[in-house]
Design an enzyme around this catalytic site. Structure first.
Site, PDB file in Angstrom:
ATOM      1  N   GLY A 190     -67.692  41.168  16.333  1.00  0.00           N
ATOM      2  CA  GLY A 190     -66.478  41.988  16.233  1.00  0.00           C
ATOM      3  C   GLY A 190     -65.522  41.587  17.349  1.00  0.00           C
ATOM      4  O   GLY A 190     -65.713  40.560  18.023  1.00  0.00           O
ATOM      5  N   HIS A 451     -34.329  29.131  19.948  1.00  0.00           N
ATOM      6  CA  HIS A 451     -35.044  27.869  19.790  1.00  0.00           C
ATOM      7  C   HIS A 451     -35.168  27.200  21.148  1.00  0.00           C
ATOM      8  O   HIS A 451     -34.207  27.205  21.909  1.00  0.00           O
ATOM      9  CB  HIS A 451     -34.278  26.950  18.835  1.00  0.00           C
ATOM     10  CG  HIS A 451     -34.875  25.580  18.759  1.00  0.00           C
ATOM     11  ND1 HIS A 451     -36.024  25.329  18.044  1.00  0.00           N
ATOM     12  CD2 HIS A 451     -34.510  24.399  19.327  1.00  0.00           C
ATOM     13  CE1 HIS A 451     -36.329  24.048  18.157  1.00  0.00           C
ATOM     14  NE2 HIS A 451     -35.435  23.447  18.935  1.00  0.00           N
TER      15      HIS A 451
END
Ligand code: FAD
Ligand code: AMP
Length: 479
Positions: A190, A451
């Site tokens: 998990g 960007h």
């Protein structure tokens, strides 16, 4: 300490301390009782999250990630380091310093906001009376208009592997190793098992993860889970699915773990074994028989959507109530309950609870998975974008993983966003905001992203839903 409060909170983990601070901000006379003590016996606020959970585990994950980068990636970047070594004592000191700073921060916030932080044990009696037993004095009874129960959770143990000081440990013990184990066993693939297994794998342990289920990360989108498993295995985690642990024995400093898989009974010998098979609500000693609060069939405090228990003006929040056992889920519940007590009407949006696994790459998601939607017969479109085509990810040498966005076929409303990649925990926040505002994939596609950033992968995946991502060849071409 007063005798009467507007609000008494029991438990100062993230759920409880958020509730207490918000209640005090709203002008309510508030106390918060917590019984936790640190390793030196000093009272500490912050609960599991700050002391033995989110924060110390992330300190170890972040430091071990830097170490793994230095060892595994730096040579390819042209950075020469010489032979690396880890000083575990110093790593642990960093972790403890961070924990101390943050837990003291909560104590400071209590003071600054006028919350009475009361170290000791709280017990709910009938009629919103709270028995408060300080660590060093006898019990007194306090009264409150409203009581918020935030007692949290504890690690589950299993009969085949009883905890044994320094050898078979739960997550708390796994945050305290004083040396890097040569061979480490982890029971449970998990979130906690994978995170702690990753920490010690990066520092050099040979790590074997034993998981009873045949499926890896069943709660995650299965495309993401499949890719994540391959990447974790490439890092050296030996993940054995379909293996149920059935016994253990200890000889000297070696733990032998017996397990059963399709082929029959097998065993492994390890230096340490981490039991990470889940957590359960912790309500020991919290409720007097006539408190009026009921538990559900799994032992959670029984509450409705607004966190009200069956007792008038008594609420339950955090890990001890239904829903995912995540710090931020409890924080939002704490704030909601405090504001509702003050007469406001907020709600928690349980559809938008982000989940994160802080491995590297990280796994993070919000909303529905593809397999859930298929099971429910929903019609949807999918846009995917790989970090291998994202300039910023490549520049950082981090081009593994992808962003996957699922949107309703008719309305284009975003139903789920799944990220495997660098800083997935941060990227998923964009998806949570978009979903909170009911955004469509087109809305995200029409938004300008800086960007070069990892976030552009989210943008491109959103464009990909309609088949017009730019930096990949779209499978379904649309105008
Ligand atoms: P807790 O944080 O458990 O706090 C409850 C507090 O109440 C405790 O201090 C307890 O001693 C006290 N208490 C209980 N009963 C009484 C009483 N009768 N009287 C007085 N005090 C009482 N979640 C995330 O979201 N992100 C993560 O990265 C993350 N990492 C984790 C890593 C590990 C190793 C573990 C174990 C957990 C992690 N979690 C993570 C889960 C997170 O820690 C829990 O969801 C969160 O702490 C729950 O908050 P809570 O306030 O409900 O309870
Ligand atoms: P989580 O609840 O996400 O912390 O994950 C705990 C994991 O432990 C689950 O995936 C369980 O299937 C797994 N588990 C529980 N008991 C055993 C066991 N005896 N042997 C191996 N895995 C187990």
């Amino acid at each position: 300490m007063a005798d009467r409060y507007d609000v008494i909170v029991i438990g100062a983990g993230p759920a409880g301390y958020h509730a207490a601070i918000r209640a005090a901000q709203l002008g309510l006379k508030t106390a918060c009782i917590d019984k936790s003590l640190d390793s030196e016996g000093n009272p500490v606020f912050g609960g599991t999250c700050l002391n033995w959970g989110c924060i110390p585990s992330k300190a170890l994950l972040d430091i071990s990630h830097k170490y793994a980068d230095a060892e595994r990636k730096f040579p390819a970047f042209g950075i020469k380091t010489g032979k690396l070594a880890v000083d575990v004592a110093k790593v642990m000191k960093h972790k403890s310093d961070v924990v101390k700073k943050l837990t003291q921060g909560v104590a400071g916030l209590f003071k600054g906001n006028g919350v009475d932080g009361l170290p000791g044990v709280g017990r709910l009696l009938a009629g919103r009376k709270v028995e408060y037993t300080p660590h060093d004095a006898s019990a007194t009874v306090l009264e409150a208009e409203h009581v918020i129960l935030a007692p949290g959770s504890e690690a589950v143990s299993i009969d085949p592997t009883p905890l044994t000081e320094g050898l078979i440990v739960d997550s708390t013990g796994a945050l305290e190793f004083d040396a890097v184990p040569k061979r480490l066993g982890v029971i449970g693939a998990g979130v906690i098992g994978l995170e702690l297994g990753s920490v010690w794998n990066r520092f050099g342990s040979e790590v074997i993860v034993l998981e009873a289920l045949e499926e890896f990360l069943p709660m995650a989108d299965q495309r993401i889970a499949r890719d994540a498993k391959k990447l974790f295995e490439a890092q050296g985690l030996d993940i054995r699915l379909g293996t149920r642990v059935i016994g253990s024995s200890i000889k000297g400093q070696t733990v032998t773990v017996q397990y059963q898989d399709k082929e029959g009974e097998k065993s492994i010998a390890v230096d340490k074994l981490i039991v990470a098979v889940g957590r359960r609500p912790y309500t020991k000693g919290l409720l007097a028989p006539d408190s009026g609060v009921n538990l559900d069939e799994r032992g959670f405090l029984f509450v409705n959507d607004l966190c009200a228990t069956d007792a008038h003006q008594v609420y339950g929040i955090g890990d001890a109530v239904r829903g995912p056992m995540l710090a931020h889920k409890g924080m939002e519940e704490g704030i909601m309950v405090a504001e509702r007590i003050a007469g406001q009407k907020p709600m928690v949006n349980y559809e938008c609870v982000p989940s994160v696994i802080y491995t590297h790459p990280e796994v993070a998601w919000v909303g529905k998975t593809e397999q859930e939607l298929k099971r429910d017969g929903e019609q949807f479109n999918v846009g995917q974008f790989a970090f291998s085509a994202n300039g910023r990810a490549l520049a950082a040498g981090d081009g593994d993983g992808l962003v996957k966005i699922i949107a309703d076929a008719d309305s284009d409303r975003i139903l789920g966003v799944h990220v495997l990649g660098p800083q997935a925990s941060e990227l998923v926040a964009q998806a949570v905001i978009a979903m909170e505002f009911d955004a469509s994939a087109e809305d995200l596609g029409l938004t300008m992203f800086a960007h070069p950033t990892l976030s552009e992968a989210v943008h491109e995946a959103a464009l990909g839903v309609a088949g017009h991502a730019i930096h990949m060849v779209n499978r379904k071409k649309k105008t």
